[in-house]
Design a protein around this motif. Sequence first.
Motif, PDB file in Angstrom:
ATOM      1  N   LEU A   1       0.826  -1.197   0.000  1.00  0.00           N
ATOM      2  CA  LEU A   1       0.000   0.000   0.000  1.00  0.00           C
ATOM      3  C   LEU A   1       0.870   1.261   0.000  1.00  0.00           C
ATOM      4  CD1 LEU A   1      -2.763   1.353   0.148  1.00  0.00           C
ATOM      5  CD2 LEU A   1      -2.662   1.130   2.657  1.00  0.00           C
ATOM      6  N   ALA A   2       1.926   1.255   0.851  1.00  0.00           N
ATOM      7  CA  ALA A   2       2.833   2.408   0.913  1.00  0.00           C
ATOM      8  C   ALA A   2       3.530   2.615  -0.431  1.00  0.00           C
ATOM      9  CB  ALA A   2       3.867   2.209   2.024  1.00  0.00           C
ATOM     10  N   TYR A   3       3.929   1.510  -1.053  1.00  0.00           N
ATOM     11  CA  TYR A   3       4.599   1.580  -2.353  1.00  0.00           C
ATOM     12  C   TYR A   3       3.651   2.140  -3.414  1.00  0.00           C
ATOM     13  CZ  TYR A   3       6.793  -0.094  -6.672  1.00  0.00           C
ATOM     14  OH  TYR A   3       7.338  -0.181  -7.934  1.00  0.00           O
ATOM     15  N   LYS A   4       2.427   1.646  -3.423  1.00  0.00           N
ATOM     16  CA  LYS A   4       1.445   2.118  -4.403  1.00  0.00           C
ATOM     17  C   LYS A   4       1.193   3.619  -4.233  1.00  0.00           C
ATOM     18  CE  LYS A   4      -3.298   1.360  -6.029  1.00  0.00           C
ATOM     19  NZ  LYS A   4      -4.552   0.581  -5.843  1.00  0.00           N
ATOM     20  N   THR A   5       1.100   4.051  -2.976  1.00  0.00           N
ATOM     21  CA  THR A   5       0.853   5.475  -2.695  1.00  0.00           C
ATOM     22  C   THR A   5       1.979   6.350  -3.226  1.00  0.00           C
ATOM     23  OG1 THR A   5      -0.407   4.905  -0.701  1.00  0.00           O
ATOM     24  CG2 THR A   5       0.426   7.167  -0.875  1.00  0.00           C
ATOM     25  N   ILE A   6       3.231   5.968  -2.940  1.00  0.00           N
ATOM     26  CA  ILE A   6       4.360   6.800  -3.368  1.00  0.00           C
ATOM     27  C   ILE A   6       4.527   6.761  -4.877  1.00  0.00           C
ATOM     28  CG2 ILE A   6       6.138   5.014  -3.087  1.00  0.00           C
ATOM     29  CD1 ILE A   6       6.547   8.736  -2.286  1.00  0.00           C
ATOM     30  N   ILE A   7       4.243   5.613  -5.509  1.00  0.00           N
ATOM     31  CA  ILE A   7       4.338   5.519  -6.969  1.00  0.00           C
ATOM     32  C   ILE A   7       3.278   6.404  -7.622  1.00  0.00           C
ATOM     33  CG2 ILE A   7       3.906   3.983  -8.932  1.00  0.00           C
ATOM     34  CD1 ILE A   7       6.718   3.800  -7.857  1.00  0.00           C
ATOM     35  N   ASN A   8       2.083   6.447  -7.043  1.00  0.00           N
ATOM     36  CA  ASN A   8       1.036   7.338  -7.565  1.00  0.00           C
ATOM     37  C   ASN A   8       1.466   8.804  -7.459  1.00  0.00           C
ATOM     38  OD1 ASN A   8      -0.723   5.303  -8.294  1.00  0.00           O
ATOM     39  ND2 ASN A   8      -1.841   5.328  -6.351  1.00  0.00           N
ATOM     40  N   GLU A   9       2.141   9.146  -6.360  1.00  0.00           N
ATOM     41  CA  GLU A   9       2.639  10.515  -6.185  1.00  0.00           C
ATOM     42  C   GLU A   9       3.705  10.825  -7.223  1.00  0.00           C
ATOM     43  OE1 GLU A   9       4.013  10.814  -2.185  1.00  0.00           O
ATOM     44  OE2 GLU A   9       2.002  10.677  -1.297  1.00  0.00           O
ATOM     45  N   VAL A  10       4.589   9.860  -7.477  1.00  0.00           N
ATOM     46  CA  VAL A  10       5.622  10.041  -8.498  1.00  0.00           C
ATOM     47  C   VAL A  10       4.972  10.284  -9.856  1.00  0.00           C
ATOM     48  CG1 VAL A  10       7.479   8.901  -9.777  1.00  0.00           C
ATOM     49  CG2 VAL A  10       7.376   8.694  -7.284  1.00  0.00           C
ATOM     50  N   TYR A  11       3.939   9.478 -10.155  1.00  0.00           N
ATOM     51  CA  TYR A  11       3.237   9.607 -11.435  1.00  0.00           C
ATOM     52  C   TYR A  11       2.583  10.990 -11.557  1.00  0.00           C
ATOM     53  CZ  TYR A  11      -0.374   9.085 -14.981  1.00  0.00           C
ATOM     54  OH  TYR A  11      -1.187   9.281 -16.066  1.00  0.00           O
ATOM     55  N   GLU A  12       1.921  11.426 -10.500  1.00  0.00           N
ATOM     56  CA  GLU A  12       1.247  12.726 -10.533  1.00  0.00           C
ATOM     57  C   GLU A  12       2.245  13.866 -10.686  1.00  0.00           C
ATOM     58  OE1 GLU A  12      -1.920  13.451 -10.759  1.00  0.00           O
ATOM     59  OE2 GLU A  12      -2.416  11.321 -10.786  1.00  0.00           O
ATOM     60  N   ASN A  13       3.389  13.766  -9.997  1.00  0.00           N
ATOM     61  CA  ASN A  13       4.424  14.802 -10.120  1.00  0.00           C
ATOM     62  C   ASN A  13       4.959  14.868 -11.534  1.00  0.00           C
ATOM     63  OD1 ASN A  13       4.221  15.495  -7.417  1.00  0.00           O
ATOM     64  ND2 ASN A  13       5.906  14.188  -6.767  1.00  0.00           N
ATOM     65  N   GLU A  14       5.190  13.697 -12.124  1.00  0.00           N
ATOM     66  CA  GLU A  14       5.704  13.652 -13.490  1.00  0.00           C
ATOM     67  C   GLU A  14       4.676  14.200 -14.468  1.00  0.00           C
ATOM     68  OE1 GLU A  14       8.782  13.091 -16.092  1.00  0.00           O
ATOM     69  OE2 GLU A  14       8.757  12.872 -13.911  1.00  0.00           O
ATOM     70  N   LYS A  15       3.413  13.923 -14.210  1.00  0.00           N
ATOM     71  CA  LYS A  15       2.339  14.416 -15.071  1.00  0.00           C
ATOM     72  C   LYS A  15       2.279  15.950 -15.023  1.00  0.00           C
ATOM     73  CE  LYS A  15      -2.571  13.571 -16.051  1.00  0.00           C
ATOM     74  NZ  LYS A  15      -3.064  14.948 -15.931  1.00  0.00           N
ATOM     75  N   LYS A  16       2.461  16.512 -13.816  1.00  0.00           N
ATOM     76  CA  LYS A  16       2.460  17.974 -13.687  1.00  0.00           C
ATOM     77  C   LYS A  16       3.610  18.590 -14.452  1.00  0.00           C
ATOM     78  CE  LYS A  16       0.279  18.099  -9.102  1.00  0.00           C
ATOM     79  NZ  LYS A  16       0.508  18.365  -7.666  1.00  0.00           N
TER      80      LYS A  16
END
Length: 462
Positions: free
Chosen positions: A439-454
Amino acid sequence: MNQTTTILAEISDFMHRESLNISQLSRLAGLNSGTVSSMINGRKVMSVEQLDRLTALMGLAEGFFYEEYVRDYLTEASPNWRRIKPFLYRCADLGKLGCIQQTVDFLMDNLMYSSPLFEVAEDFFRRNKRDAAALLYEVIAESEQKQHSERLAVCQYRLFMIRQGTDQEQNYQAAIRFEPFVERLDEVEQLDALKDLANTYRALNRWDKVEKIVERLEHKAKLIYFSDRRVKSTFNKPNRPLFFYLAYSYLLRGNISELQGNYEEALRYIECYGDLSWVKENDQETRYWMKLFIEWADANSLLTKLSSGDLSVFPEFVTKIESNKDDIIPSLLNVMENANRFNIEVDEILERYKMEIDLLSKQPVPLGLYTEQTISDCISRLFIELAIYYLCKRKYEIGFTYIIQSLKISSSINNKACIIRCVGLFEHYRDYASSDILLAYKTIINEVYENEKKVDDIAHLK
């Protein structure tokens, strides 16, 4: 002059509300009544200091009228620099960057203001008012972009330094924008510029770029240090003792050779900055840096021998860590890289430095020669090496925790290489991850994805 300015209207309303005449207003504000009378009647332009006194008397926030001050008093056909200069300083103090932008926009219609604005920018830079300085440097650089001037190069150098932050991609872009301007700087300032560029590329692990920069640094440092045109004036001196730049080029060359697996060449470069008998000066600052270079040479000699496979020096290298706390993070990274490479047991060392390692996930601070971006990169790589060490020992919970920590830091500094390593390592051991770790990994990967998208969205807007 416009006698019905917004500021004068506000002052008039204040006097009416408080039943004050000019004499009373002047006394309360600590101003000369004749001067205040001339200002209120539109015969005299108030200074920013006088405006600040009246603003404080009216109970308003500092800088409350600055936007109106620009519009009402500064945008004249012939701008008054004696009035504008102190206003720029007050805006810098209060962070009123918009007012600075408004002021310099109309000033730069006349290029005669480039020189005084550049002097103000340099003073802001020295006083660490970096945002205000950057705004001025950008305007001056734009006005001189068609000229091959030293002032343009200095502006670009200052902007490069101001733009250095935690985002590795932004740091890289700032470096490549500045690099073509180095040769236009004064030859002494080129030493600092090349050193700063090398440090940026080093923090980014762009050793191909470091190698090219260091070649230029070594050449220029030798030329200046061993020539008859030695730097004697205090006006045109580098930030470090002159020998430093040549010794530092040797240090970085040693780093590059060691990374390339050319250990004999690395040891030759280490000897170049370990034996400083060629240094001519003997002042206190020179002695300070000489002592550090000798210590670094001693430690790097052990590290190079260790990297070459000489495991007999490992205990001595570990002992060296305790002697220099400024090198604790890079030293621990070197320990873990070699522990994983040669399958060395380091549990006792990790226990000894547990407190220091636990503190690393907090805000990094510059240490010695290491910038914040270098330290952040070292920490993210150290956590990956710790993850590898513990995962190989089947201590999965600890190993996965370090992967998550490395991912967080790597994401915050936009270190794509470390992010990719973390993801690859996690996926290799995914079957051993608990539901909480997943769950922690999924959360941080989603944050990485969102940052890259921005980042992508901003790039497209440009």
